[in-house]
Motif scaffolding. Structure first.
Motif, PDB file in Angstrom:
ATOM      1  N   ALA A   1      27.066  70.112   6.990  1.00  0.00           N
ATOM      2  CA  ALA A   1      28.486  70.807   6.716  1.00  0.00           C
ATOM      3  C   ALA A   1      29.195  71.339   7.681  1.00  0.00           C
ATOM      4  O   ALA A   1      30.712  71.721   6.293  1.00  0.00           O
ATOM      5  CB  ALA A   1      28.317  71.152   5.438  1.00  0.00           C
ATOM      6  N   MET A   2      29.247  71.993   8.286  1.00  0.00           N
ATOM      7  CA  MET A   2      30.028  72.438   9.819  1.00  0.00           C
ATOM      8  C   MET A   2      30.972  71.927  10.509  1.00  0.00           C
ATOM      9  O   MET A   2      31.485  72.479  11.051  1.00  0.00           O
ATOM     10  CB  MET A   2      29.130  73.762  10.101  1.00  0.00           C
ATOM     11  N   GLU A   3      30.883  70.432   9.829  1.00  0.00           N
ATOM     12  CA  GLU A   3      32.157  69.836  10.875  1.00  0.00           C
ATOM     13  C   GLU A   3      33.039  69.954  10.827  1.00  0.00           C
ATOM     14  O   GLU A   3      33.538  70.466   9.752  1.00  0.00           O
ATOM     15  CB  GLU A   3      31.600  68.719  10.124  1.00  0.00           C
ATOM     16  N   GLY A   4      33.281  70.698  11.790  1.00  0.00           N
ATOM     17  CA  GLY A   4      35.436  71.154  11.913  1.00  0.00           C
ATOM     18  C   GLY A   4      35.902  72.091  12.056  1.00  0.00           C
ATOM     19  O   GLY A   4      36.480  72.889  12.206  1.00  0.00           O
ATOM     20  N   ILE A   5      34.633  72.836  12.033  1.00  0.00           N
ATOM     21  CA  ILE A   5      34.422  74.415  11.489  1.00  0.00           C
ATOM     22  C   ILE A   5      34.093  75.183  12.789  1.00  0.00           C
ATOM     23  O   ILE A   5      33.515  75.049  13.805  1.00  0.00           O
ATOM     24  CB  ILE A   5      33.400  75.432  10.676  1.00  0.00           C
ATOM     25  N   ASP A   6      35.942  76.259  12.749  1.00  0.00           N
ATOM     26  CA  ASP A   6      36.005  77.142  14.310  1.00  0.00           C
ATOM     27  C   ASP A   6      34.815  77.876  14.215  1.00  0.00           C
ATOM     28  O   ASP A   6      34.650  78.962  15.431  1.00  0.00           O
ATOM     29  CB  ASP A   6      37.057  77.136  15.240  1.00  0.00           C
ATOM     30  N   TYR A   7      35.362  79.138  13.195  1.00  0.00           N
ATOM     31  CA  TYR A   7      34.298  80.171  12.878  1.00  0.00           C
ATOM     32  C   TYR A   7      33.718  79.970  11.675  1.00  0.00           C
ATOM     33  O   TYR A   7      34.923  79.929  10.654  1.00  0.00           O
ATOM     34  CB  TYR A   7      35.876  81.457  13.080  1.00  0.00           C
ATOM     35  N   ALA A   8      32.309  80.838  11.493  1.00  0.00           N
ATOM     36  CA  ALA A   8      32.050  80.808  10.440  1.00  0.00           C
ATOM     37  C   ALA A   8      31.549  82.132   9.265  1.00  0.00           C
ATOM     38  O   ALA A   8      30.649  82.916  10.608  1.00  0.00           O
ATOM     39  CB  ALA A   8      30.818  79.923  10.120  1.00  0.00           C
ATOM     40  N   TYR A   9      31.636  83.148   8.593  1.00  0.00           N
ATOM     41  CA  TYR A   9      31.204  84.058   7.463  1.00  0.00           C
ATOM     42  C   TYR A   9      30.101  83.690   7.165  1.00  0.00           C
ATOM     43  O   TYR A   9      30.374  82.794   5.964  1.00  0.00           O
ATOM     44  CB  TYR A   9      32.711  84.864   6.636  1.00  0.00           C
ATOM     45  N   ALA A  10      28.930  83.658   7.160  1.00  0.00           N
ATOM     46  CA  ALA A  10      27.740  84.139   5.677  1.00  0.00           C
ATOM     47  C   ALA A  10      27.901  85.206   4.945  1.00  0.00           C
ATOM     48  O   ALA A  10      27.922  86.538   5.589  1.00  0.00           O
ATOM     49  CB  ALA A  10      25.734  84.144   7.002  1.00  0.00           C
ATOM     50  N   THR A  11      27.677  85.358   4.161  1.00  0.00           N
ATOM     51  CA  THR A  11      27.862  85.772   3.024  1.00  0.00           C
ATOM     52  C   THR A  11      26.859  86.377   2.497  1.00  0.00           C
ATOM     53  O   THR A  11      25.640  86.017   1.965  1.00  0.00           O
ATOM     54  CB  THR A  11      28.715  85.889   1.634  1.00  0.00           C
ATOM     55  N   THR A  12      26.056  87.777   2.962  1.00  0.00           N
ATOM     56  CA  THR A  12      24.996  88.251   2.428  1.00  0.00           C
ATOM     57  C   THR A  12      24.817  89.690   2.794  1.00  0.00           C
ATOM     58  O   THR A  12      25.140  90.083   3.929  1.00  0.00           O
ATOM     59  CB  THR A  12      23.844  87.303   3.350  1.00  0.00           C
ATOM     60  N   ALA A  13      24.056  90.288   2.316  1.00  0.00           N
ATOM     61  CA  ALA A  13      23.132  92.119   2.856  1.00  0.00           C
ATOM     62  C   ALA A  13      21.825  91.564   3.965  1.00  0.00           C
ATOM     63  O   ALA A  13      21.418  92.303   3.890  1.00  0.00           O
ATOM     64  CB  ALA A  13      22.871  92.596   1.386  1.00  0.00           C
TER      65      ALA A  13
ATOM     66  N   THR B   1      21.653  89.559  15.904  1.00  0.00           N
ATOM     67  CA  THR B   1      23.010  89.739  15.925  1.00  0.00           C
ATOM     68  C   THR B   1      24.127  89.478  15.811  1.00  0.00           C
ATOM     69  O   THR B   1      23.859  88.668  16.660  1.00  0.00           O
ATOM     70  CB  THR B   1      22.666  90.489  17.622  1.00  0.00           C
ATOM     71  N   LYS B   2      24.801  90.195  14.798  1.00  0.00           N
ATOM     72  CA  LYS B   2      26.283  89.141  14.827  1.00  0.00           C
ATOM     73  C   LYS B   2      27.269  90.669  14.627  1.00  0.00           C
ATOM     74  O   LYS B   2      26.247  91.734  13.758  1.00  0.00           O
ATOM     75  CB  LYS B   2      25.726  88.408  13.542  1.00  0.00           C
TER      76      LYS B   2
ATOM     77  N   ILE C   1      22.090  82.076   8.047  1.00  0.00           N
ATOM     78  CA  ILE C   1      22.807  82.703   8.836  1.00  0.00           C
ATOM     79  C   ILE C   1      22.959  82.847  10.192  1.00  0.00           C
ATOM     80  O   ILE C   1      24.046  83.629  10.972  1.00  0.00           O
ATOM     81  CB  ILE C   1      22.008  84.607   7.910  1.00  0.00           C
ATOM     82  N   ALA C   2      22.151  82.154  10.470  1.00  0.00           N
ATOM     83  CA  ALA C   2      22.172  81.831  12.127  1.00  0.00           C
ATOM     84  C   ALA C   2      23.441  80.954  12.890  1.00  0.00           C
ATOM     85  O   ALA C   2      23.208  80.733  14.190  1.00  0.00           O
ATOM     86  CB  ALA C   2      21.198  81.087  12.381  1.00  0.00           C
ATOM     87  N   ARG C   3      23.631  80.251  11.461  1.00  0.00           N
ATOM     88  CA  ARG C   3      24.567  79.534  11.556  1.00  0.00           C
ATOM     89  C   ARG C   3      26.200  79.670  11.766  1.00  0.00           C
ATOM     90  O   ARG C   3      26.767  78.822  11.503  1.00  0.00           O
ATOM     91  CB  ARG C   3      24.218  78.002  11.127  1.00  0.00           C
ATOM     92  N   ALA C   4      26.155  81.046  11.348  1.00  0.00           N
ATOM     93  CA  ALA C   4      27.537  82.399  10.902  1.00  0.00           C
ATOM     94  C   ALA C   4      28.160  82.234  12.534  1.00  0.00           C
ATOM     95  O   ALA C   4      27.003  82.763  13.371  1.00  0.00           O
ATOM     96  CB  ALA C   4      27.979  82.084  10.289  1.00  0.00           C
ATOM     97  N   ASN C   5      28.986  83.216  12.773  1.00  0.00           N
ATOM     98  CA  ASN C   5      29.171  83.456  13.607  1.00  0.00           C
ATOM     99  C   ASN C   5      29.253  85.262  13.265  1.00  0.00           C
ATOM    100  O   ASN C   5      29.391  85.703  14.251  1.00  0.00           O
ATOM    101  CB  ASN C   5      31.057  83.262  14.353  1.00  0.00           C
ATOM    102  N   ALA C   6      29.511  85.624  11.866  1.00  0.00           N
ATOM    103  CA  ALA C   6      29.864  87.410  12.099  1.00  0.00           C
ATOM    104  C   ALA C   6      29.054  87.100  10.404  1.00  0.00           C
ATOM    105  O   ALA C   6      29.007  85.868   9.747  1.00  0.00           O
ATOM    106  CB  ALA C   6      30.540  87.159  11.958  1.00  0.00           C
ATOM    107  N   ILE C   7      28.556  88.143   9.581  1.00  0.00           N
ATOM    108  CA  ILE C   7      28.046  87.828   8.105  1.00  0.00           C
ATOM    109  C   ILE C   7      28.794  88.639   7.282  1.00  0.00           C
ATOM    110  O   ILE C   7      29.807  90.542   7.776  1.00  0.00           O
ATOM    111  CB  ILE C   7      27.005  88.915   7.982  1.00  0.00           C
ATOM    112  N   VAL C   8      29.522  88.593   6.301  1.00  0.00           N
ATOM    113  CA  VAL C   8      29.977  89.548   5.420  1.00  0.00           C
ATOM    114  C   VAL C   8      29.063  90.669   4.613  1.00  0.00           C
ATOM    115  O   VAL C   8      28.130  90.054   4.020  1.00  0.00           O
ATOM    116  CB  VAL C   8      31.356  88.750   4.882  1.00  0.00           C
ATOM    117  N   THR C   9      29.113  91.715   4.492  1.00  0.00           N
ATOM    118  CA  THR C   9      28.742  92.276   3.485  1.00  0.00           C
ATOM    119  C   THR C   9      29.652  92.924   2.427  1.00  0.00           C
ATOM    120  O   THR C   9      30.231  93.604   2.762  1.00  0.00           O
ATOM    121  CB  THR C   9      27.370  93.067   4.362  1.00  0.00           C
ATOM    122  N   VAL C  10      29.869  93.169   1.346  1.00  0.00           N
ATOM    123  CA  VAL C  10      30.751  93.156   0.482  1.00  0.00           C
ATOM    124  C   VAL C  10      29.800  95.154   0.006  1.00  0.00           C
ATOM    125  O   VAL C  10      28.799  95.418   0.064  1.00  0.00           O
ATOM    126  CB  VAL C  10      30.619  93.306  -1.089  1.00  0.00           C
ATOM    127  N   PRO C  11      30.727  96.007   0.041  1.00  0.00           N
ATOM    128  CA  PRO C  11      30.252  97.640  -0.665  1.00  0.00           C
ATOM    129  C   PRO C  11      30.341  97.962  -1.843  1.00  0.00           C
ATOM    130  O   PRO C  11      31.079  98.321  -2.664  1.00  0.00           O
ATOM    131  CB  PRO C  11      31.329  98.166   0.317  1.00  0.00           C
TER     132      PRO C  11
END
Length: 242
Positions: free
Chosen positions: A73-85, A91-92, A127-137
């Motif tokens: 599903a990551m086909e064509g994606i340059d940068y991905a954010y994983a939404t998780t706490a 290390t991201k 999560i390992a397949r994403a470039n960064a993590i997004v966490t909602v405060p």
């Protein structure tokens, strides 16, 4: 409205069709239309998802692509954010939704936002397949967001500086709710001035002028409607009649 270079919304192993449909509605609220679904529990297409998408958002589901794995599903994606706490042992960089979506707007390539299953969220392998993590405060005593809420939040943060501002709704007001004009305020002030003079309110004489000035200033400061003015005239008439 469809936003150019919009992020791809990837739903990983979603469990309920209703949640997929609600996510589609949340996406379209902010002009996002590119949905990818990884290994949906109840298969695809899902009639419950279509029913929940309700109308226009159904086109998000019509063009949604289904993949057996997140890697595909990551086909064509340059940068991905994983939404998780979770996943802090990886290390991201960790961003808030606002910061992450500001980066996505500025990014030249194609970005994606990855959401996990409703009950468990993303696994570390995801999560390992994403470039960064997004966490909602959020409130630490109740940190749970459902899938559609999470998609809505990320969509809002992405579209907030791109979508045109909507004008405030025009409310049709009755005549009584319309603002009183300056002549009506002046007449109200005159009415009170006359009746208060007869009642001996402006006393002693040496202070009468300043008292009248203060009263007139008070009327000009009030934000009155035409209905308010009529009520205040009526109150005074009733008091003086008695």
């Amino acid at each position: 409205m469809q936003i150019e270079r919009q992020p791809v919304i990837i739903l990983v192993r979603p469990q309920m069709g209703e949640n997929i449909g609600a996510a589609a509605r949340a996406m379209l609220n902010f002009g996002l239309t590119d949905m990818r679904i990884v290994d949906p529990r109840d298969g695809w297409p899902n009639p419950k998802a279509v029913a929940m998408a309700s109308g226009a958002a159904g086109r998000v589901l019509d063009t949604a692509r289904v993949y057996p794995t997140l890697a595909l599903a990551m086909e064509g994606i340059d940068y991905a954010y994983a939404t998780t706490a979770r996943g802090r042992e990886l290390t991201k960089p960790v961003f808030t939704p606002a910061t992450a979506m500001a980066q996505a707007r500025a990014h030249d390539g194609r970005s994606a936002v990855i959401f996990g299953p409703e009950r468990t969220g993303l696994e570390n392998d995801d999560i390992a397949r994403a470039n960064a993590i997004v966490t909602v405060p959020v409130n630490p005593d109740f940190p749970s967001l459902n899938l559609a809420q999470a998609v809505l939040l990320m969509g809002y943060e992405f579209g907030r500086d791109i979508l045109p501002p909507e004008p405030a709704p025009h409310l049709r007001r009755s005549e009584a709710e319309a603002p009183a004009d300056r002549i009506e305020i002046e007449r109200l002030g005159d009415h009170y001035d006359d009746q208060l003079t007869q009642a001996g309110f402006f006393f002693p004489e040496t202070k009468a002028a300043s008292m009248r000035l203060n009263m007139r200033n008070m009327w000009s400061r009030l934000t009155l409607t035409k209905g308010d003015v009529r009520i205040l005239h009526g109150v005074l008439r009733q008091l003086t009649r008695r």
